[in-house]
Design a protein around this motif. Structure first.
Motif: not given
Length: 113
Positions: A8-31
């Motif tokens: 997010i704006v050049g800074r990395e954040y490590i976030v946990t999520c349920r297995d299988g939700e990785e792509q959705r979380l990446l999409e939300l991160g891009r938003m």
């Protein structure tokens, strides 16, 4: 649980999520990244907390606008229903309040230093 690295704006954040939700979380991160860059560009000189606050507010506004009618939500790929949009908007508003409180605390600490 899976871990996802969001940039997010050049800074990395490590976030946990349920297995299988990785792509959705990446999409939300891009938003969030897009909105944070938009927020930072329109009001230069924002600190990180305020930039994320304004990004959250822009996203809440977008969810509110798009969630206003079922036809608007259905017209967009990956859209969400009204109840989900409302819950998301409420969560984003709570997050925005927390970020604002955090930013105010940082500003007060900076003034005292």
């Amino acid at each position: 649980m899976a871990e996802v690295r969001l940039n997010i704006v050049g800074r990395e954040y490590i976030v946990t999520c349920r297995d299988g939700e990785e792509q959705r979380l990446l999409e939300l991160g891009r938003m969030v990244d897009t909105k944070a860059r938009e927020a930072g560009g329109s009001a230069g000189g924002l600190n990180e907390s305020r930039q994320l606050l304004f990004a959250a507010l822009l996203l809440a506004d977008q969810v509110n606008d798009n969630g206003g009618s079922a036809s608007a939500a259905q017209a967009q790929p990956g859209s969400i229903d009204d109840a989900t949009a409302t819950r998301m908007a409420q969560s984003i508003e709570k997050l925005a309040e927390r970020v604002e409180s955090f930013a105010s605390g940082l500003e007060q600490a900076t003034r005292r230093a």
